[in-house]
Design a protein around this motif. Structure first.
Motif, PDB file in Angstrom:
ATOM      1  N   SER A 139       7.475  -5.300 -15.042  1.00 44.99           N
ATOM      2  CA  SER A 139       7.897  -6.636 -14.621  1.00 44.99           C
ATOM      3  C   SER A 139       8.003  -6.700 -13.088  1.00 44.99           C
ATOM      4  CB  SER A 139       9.188  -7.058 -15.304  1.00 44.99           C
ATOM      5  OG  SER A 139      10.158  -6.069 -15.150  1.00 44.99           O
ATOM      6  N   ALA A 140       8.443  -5.611 -12.474  1.00 40.30           N
ATOM      7  CA  ALA A 140       8.502  -5.577 -11.009  1.00 40.30           C
ATOM      8  C   ALA A 140       7.089  -5.633 -10.415  1.00 40.30           C
ATOM      9  CB  ALA A 140       9.226  -4.324 -10.534  1.00 40.30           C
ATOM     10  N   LEU A 141       6.154  -4.937 -11.064  1.00 36.24           N
ATOM     11  CA  LEU A 141       4.771  -4.953 -10.571  1.00 36.24           C
ATOM     12  C   LEU A 141       4.180  -6.359 -10.655  1.00 36.24           C
ATOM     13  CD1 LEU A 141       3.357  -1.632 -12.015  1.00 36.24           C
ATOM     14  CD2 LEU A 141       3.510  -2.266  -9.609  1.00 36.24           C
ATOM     15  N   GLU A 142       4.517  -7.067 -11.718  1.00 30.32           N
ATOM     16  CA  GLU A 142       4.011  -8.436 -11.845  1.00 30.32           C
ATOM     17  C   GLU A 142       4.581  -9.320 -10.751  1.00 30.32           C
ATOM     18  OE1 GLU A 142       4.411  -9.610 -16.021  1.00 30.32           O
ATOM     19  OE2 GLU A 142       3.201  -7.829 -16.479  1.00 30.32           O
ATOM     20  N   ARG A 143       5.864  -9.139 -10.452  1.00 31.72           N
ATOM     21  CA  ARG A 143       6.460  -9.904  -9.345  1.00 31.72           C
ATOM     22  C   ARG A 143       5.784  -9.553  -8.028  1.00 31.72           C
ATOM     23  NH1 ARG A 143      11.871  -8.274  -8.814  1.00 31.72           N
ATOM     24  NH2 ARG A 143      11.803  -7.103 -10.761  1.00 31.72           N
ATOM     25  N   ALA A 144       5.337  -8.316  -7.910  1.00 33.44           N
ATOM     26  CA  ALA A 144       4.675  -7.885  -6.670  1.00 33.44           C
ATOM     27  C   ALA A 144       3.230  -8.377  -6.606  1.00 33.44           C
ATOM     28  CB  ALA A 144       4.717  -6.366  -6.569  1.00 33.44           C
ATOM     29  N   GLY A 145       2.752  -9.041  -7.638  1.00 37.78           N
ATOM     30  CA  GLY A 145       1.399  -9.591  -7.615  1.00 37.78           C
ATOM     31  C   GLY A 145       0.330  -8.630  -8.083  1.00 37.78           C
ATOM     32  N   ALA A 146       0.695  -7.721  -8.997  1.00 36.64           N
ATOM     33  CA  ALA A 146      -0.268  -6.716  -9.465  1.00 36.64           C
ATOM     34  C   ALA A 146      -1.511  -7.351 -10.100  1.00 36.64           C
ATOM     35  CB  ALA A 146       0.404  -5.769 -10.462  1.00 36.64           C
ATOM     36  N   ASN A 147      -1.348  -8.548 -10.658  1.00 37.89           N
ATOM     37  CA  ASN A 147      -2.497  -9.192 -11.309  1.00 37.89           C
ATOM     38  C   ASN A 147      -3.590  -9.602 -10.333  1.00 37.89           C
ATOM     39  OD1 ASN A 147      -1.922  -9.172 -14.178  1.00 37.89           O
ATOM     40  ND2 ASN A 147      -0.146 -10.440 -13.668  1.00 37.89           N
ATOM     41  N   ASN A 148      -3.231  -9.754  -9.065  1.00 38.56           N
ATOM     42  CA  ASN A 148      -4.227 -10.177  -8.071  1.00 38.56           C
ATOM     43  C   ASN A 148      -4.428  -9.181  -6.940  1.00 38.56           C
ATOM     44  OD1 ASN A 148      -4.746 -12.836  -9.182  1.00 38.56           O
ATOM     45  ND2 ASN A 148      -2.607 -13.247  -8.617  1.00 38.56           N
ATOM     46  N   ALA A 149      -3.960  -7.961  -7.136  1.00 38.31           N
ATOM     47  CA  ALA A 149      -4.037  -7.003  -6.034  1.00 38.31           C
ATOM     48  C   ALA A 149      -5.395  -6.315  -5.976  1.00 38.31           C
ATOM     49  CB  ALA A 149      -2.928  -5.970  -6.168  1.00 38.31           C
ATOM     50  N   ASN A 150      -5.824  -5.937  -4.773  1.00 39.43           N
ATOM     51  CA  ASN A 150      -7.072  -5.196  -4.590  1.00 39.43           C
ATOM     52  C   ASN A 150      -6.826  -3.699  -4.447  1.00 39.43           C
ATOM     53  OD1 ASN A 150      -7.273  -7.936  -2.741  1.00 39.43           O
ATOM     54  ND2 ASN A 150      -9.022  -7.639  -4.113  1.00 39.43           N
ATOM     55  N   ILE A 151      -5.683  -3.379  -3.839  1.00 36.10           N
ATOM     56  CA  ILE A 151      -5.381  -1.968  -3.593  1.00 36.10           C
ATOM     57  C   ILE A 151      -3.912  -1.695  -3.917  1.00 36.10           C
ATOM     58  CG2 ILE A 151      -5.286  -0.121  -1.835  1.00 36.10           C
ATOM     59  CD1 ILE A 151      -7.432  -1.472  -0.301  1.00 36.10           C
ATOM     60  N   PHE A 152      -3.657  -0.536  -4.515  1.00 34.56           N
ATOM     61  CA  PHE A 152      -2.278  -0.116  -4.779  1.00 34.56           C
ATOM     62  C   PHE A 152      -2.107   1.297  -4.234  1.00 34.56           C
ATOM     63  CE2 PHE A 152       1.117   1.853  -7.171  1.00 34.56           C
ATOM     64  CZ  PHE A 152       2.050   0.843  -7.333  1.00 34.56           C
ATOM     65  N   ILE A 153      -1.083   1.483  -3.410  1.00 29.92           N
ATOM     66  CA  ILE A 153      -0.858   2.793  -2.797  1.00 29.92           C
ATOM     67  C   ILE A 153       0.557   3.268  -3.127  1.00 29.92           C
ATOM     68  CG2 ILE A 153      -0.872   4.086  -0.617  1.00 29.92           C
ATOM     69  CD1 ILE A 153      -2.506   1.657   0.531  1.00 29.92           C
ATOM     70  N   ALA A 154       0.687   4.471  -3.706  1.00 32.18           N
ATOM     71  CA  ALA A 154       2.007   4.994  -4.078  1.00 32.18           C
ATOM     72  C   ALA A 154       2.423   6.088  -3.113  1.00 32.18           C
ATOM     73  CB  ALA A 154       1.975   5.536  -5.506  1.00 32.18           C
ATOM     74  N   LEU A 155       3.560   5.880  -2.455  1.00 37.51           N
ATOM     75  CA  LEU A 155       3.979   6.782  -1.380  1.00 37.51           C
ATOM     76  C   LEU A 155       5.415   7.267  -1.522  1.00 37.51           C
ATOM     77  CD1 LEU A 155       2.465   4.829   1.646  1.00 37.51           C
ATOM     78  CD2 LEU A 155       1.723   7.046   0.795  1.00 37.51           C
ATOM     79  N   THR A 156       5.951   7.285  -2.732  1.00 40.38           N
ATOM     80  CA  THR A 156       7.325   7.785  -2.856  1.00 40.38           C
ATOM     81  C   THR A 156       7.326   9.310  -2.779  1.00 40.38           C
ATOM     82  OG1 THR A 156       7.484   8.194  -5.241  1.00 40.38           O
ATOM     83  CG2 THR A 156       7.681   5.906  -4.534  1.00 40.38           C
ATOM     84  N   GLN A 157       8.521   9.888  -2.843  1.00 41.18           N
ATOM     85  CA  GLN A 157       8.659  11.351  -2.761  1.00 41.18           C
ATOM     86  C   GLN A 157       8.316  12.030  -4.089  1.00 41.18           C
ATOM     87  OE1 GLN A 157       9.449  13.044   0.074  1.00 41.18           O
ATOM     88  NE2 GLN A 157       9.269  11.035   1.035  1.00 41.18           N
ATOM     89  N   GLY A 158       8.204  11.255  -5.153  1.00 36.37           N
ATOM     90  CA  GLY A 158       8.015  11.873  -6.470  1.00 36.37           C
ATOM     91  C   GLY A 158       6.558  11.840  -6.919  1.00 36.37           C
TER      92      GLY A 158
ATOM     93  N   SER B 240      -2.731  -9.168   3.139  1.00 39.37           N
ATOM     94  CA  SER B 240      -1.525  -9.649   2.480  1.00 39.37           C
ATOM     95  C   SER B 240      -0.826  -8.445   1.841  1.00 39.37           C
ATOM     96  CB  SER B 240      -1.920 -10.676   1.428  1.00 39.37           C
ATOM     97  OG  SER B 240      -0.854 -10.900   0.571  1.00 39.37           O
ATOM     98  N   VAL B 241       0.304  -8.040   2.423  1.00 39.50           N
ATOM     99  CA  VAL B 241       0.959  -6.792   2.027  1.00 39.50           C
ATOM    100  C   VAL B 241       2.263  -7.065   1.275  1.00 39.50           C
ATOM    101  CG1 VAL B 241       1.972  -4.620   2.840  1.00 39.50           C
ATOM    102  CG2 VAL B 241       0.013  -5.625   4.051  1.00 39.50           C
ATOM    103  N   THR B 242       2.434  -6.394   0.131  1.00 40.17           N
ATOM    104  CA  THR B 242       3.734  -6.391  -0.549  1.00 40.17           C
ATOM    105  C   THR B 242       4.203  -4.954  -0.596  1.00 40.17           C
ATOM    106  OG1 THR B 242       3.140  -8.272  -1.928  1.00 40.17           O
ATOM    107  CG2 THR B 242       4.962  -6.908  -2.700  1.00 40.17           C
ATOM    108  N   ILE B 243       5.412  -4.713  -0.109  1.00 40.90           N
ATOM    109  CA  ILE B 243       5.932  -3.344  -0.132  1.00 40.90           C
ATOM    110  C   ILE B 243       7.150  -3.290  -1.039  1.00 40.90           C
ATOM    111  CG2 ILE B 243       7.251  -3.654   2.028  1.00 40.90           C
ATOM    112  CD1 ILE B 243       6.352  -0.576   2.502  1.00 40.90           C
ATOM    113  N   MET B 244       7.173  -2.255  -1.923  1.00 42.82           N
ATOM    114  CA  MET B 244       8.258  -2.144  -2.909  1.00 42.82           C
ATOM    115  C   MET B 244       9.082  -0.906  -2.616  1.00 42.82           C
ATOM    116  SD  MET B 244       5.933  -2.626  -6.330  1.00 42.82           S
ATOM    117  CE  MET B 244       7.273  -3.070  -7.421  1.00 42.82           C
ATOM    118  N   ASP B 245      10.384  -1.018  -2.864  1.00 45.02           N
ATOM    119  CA  ASP B 245      11.253   0.151  -2.788  1.00 45.02           C
ATOM    120  C   ASP B 245      12.470  -0.113  -3.652  1.00 45.02           C
ATOM    121  OD1 ASP B 245      11.349   2.643  -0.498  1.00 45.02           O
ATOM    122  OD2 ASP B 245      13.182   2.255  -1.649  1.00 45.02           O
TER     123      ASP B 245
END
Lengths: 133, 222
Positions: free
Chosen positions: A56-75, A25-30
């Motif tokens: 608040s954006a992370l909560e909408r993305a389901g951070a409370n139930n996530a197993n893995i978080f991957i950060a891939l921006t340029q910064g 189950s994938v949520t992708i943010m940008d």
């Protein structure tokens, strides 16, 4: 597994698509909704406009139930901040950050953040290719 | 003292000038060349062009001997990472960060930034103190206690008017520290003091009890 990916660039979108095909189950943010055009048409996951450093954006993305978080921006700093929010505020068990600056990466490795540096990976590969000749 | 200031914006620049006047050794790092050009005219050798999050830059400016490291950029991410690099790579004992998004305060605390200044909250509280209609204003958060100082004005519809301090049922762990009378005399409250409309109160409370105290002293329902 529930996976959140921050940054829908080339790497983020292709990773999201692969994990989606493997029925995660994938949520992708940008921050830019235009980036989501890189996702395949049959992508079944969620694409969410928002910043991975905004709680608040992370909560909408389901951070409370996530197993893995991957950060891939340029910064680097944005990625490192986002994974630390994911780990320390939301208790996401596994967090991984792209970090271009390998000096900075090694500091955060010591702090328990998994990092990878495409700069390092690519330069090592190039070096191996040249050395093999 | 040797103090490193990251970010040569309005706050970093003014802070550097003020620290220099105190006689401290200060270096202000700015990564934008144009902005660095502007501040270096004033700061001279107390300014440095570079990225305050970069290990190499911090090595070059001798971060390992810094007594304090203050990150004042407009980006919370940059301020956090700069402080973490200073703390964990260079063992700077005092790291201070400006926070622009109030949400981030807890994160910075968990991650070991020694002190934070929340610009948004500071400005909001300053404005709120000038607003006549604002009934309860948090003035100062008491670090590490989970409590804060707040300022409340007793309004004419409050149920505590005419009561003694000892008869008021305050929220748990709260206490009234000072009463500022109608005639602007400041008193420390004894149990016998009777509260009047228009008195101002400085109290220590837990932030979660703000609503309850507001209801008690201003008659606002909650």
């Amino acid at each position: 597994m529930n996976i959140i990916i921050m940054g829908c660039g080339r790497v983020g979108s292709s990773l999201a698509s692969r994990l989606d095909n493997e029925n995660h189950s994938v949520t992708i943010m940008d921050l830019d909704s235009n980036s989501f055009r890189r996702l395949p048409e049959n992508f079944k996951g969620t694409a969410l406009v928002g910043s991975g450093t905004d709680q608040s954006a992370l909560e909408r993305a389901g951070a409370n139930n996530a197993n893995i978080f991957i950060a891939l921006t340029q910064g680097d700093n944005r990625n490192l901040t986002a994974v630390q929010i994911a780990k320390h505020i939301y208790g996401i068990p596994r967090v991984i950050s792209r970090v271009y600056d390998h000096n900075r990466a090694s500091i955060f490795e010591k702090l328990g953040i998994e990092t990878f540096s495409s700069t390092g990976i690519v330069s090592n590969m190039m070096h191996d290719i040249i050395s093999e000749k | 003292m040797y103090i490193i200031v990251v970010g040569g914006g309005k706050i970093g620049f003014a802070l550097t000038q003020s620290l220099l006047r105190n006689g401290d050794e200060v270096l202000c790092i700015e990564r934008n060349a144009n902005r660095h050009g502007v501040i270096s005219e004033e700061l001279g050798s107390a300014s440095f062009l570079g990225d305050g999050c970069e290990v190499k830059v911090l090595q070059e400016i001798g971060a390992q001997r810094a007594d304090a490291f203050i990150a004042t950029t407009g980006d919370d991410e940059d301020n956090l990472i700069a402080c973490q690099v200073a703390k964990h790579e260079f063992n700077v004992s005092k790291t201070i960060a400006q926070i622009n998004n109030p949400q981030n305060r807890e994160l910075f605390r968990i991650l070991g930034v020694d002190a934070t200044v929340n610009t948004t909250e500071v400005i909001m509280s300053q404005i709120a103190q000038e607003m006549p209609t604002h009934p309860l204003i948090p003035v100062l958060s008491l670090k590490g206690t989970g409590q804060e100082l707040c300022h409340v004005e007793i309004t004419s519809d409050s149920t505590v008017i005419g009561k003694k301090v000892e008869d008021i049922k305050l929220p748990e762990m709260s206490s009234i520290l000072l009463i500022i009378d109608n005639d602007r005399t400041v008193r420390t409250p004894s149990d016998e003091v009777i509260l009047r409309s228009g008195d101002e109160i400085i109290a220590v409370i837990r932030p979660e009890d703000e609503e309850q105290l507001r209801g008690l002293l201003t008659g606002t329902s909650y």
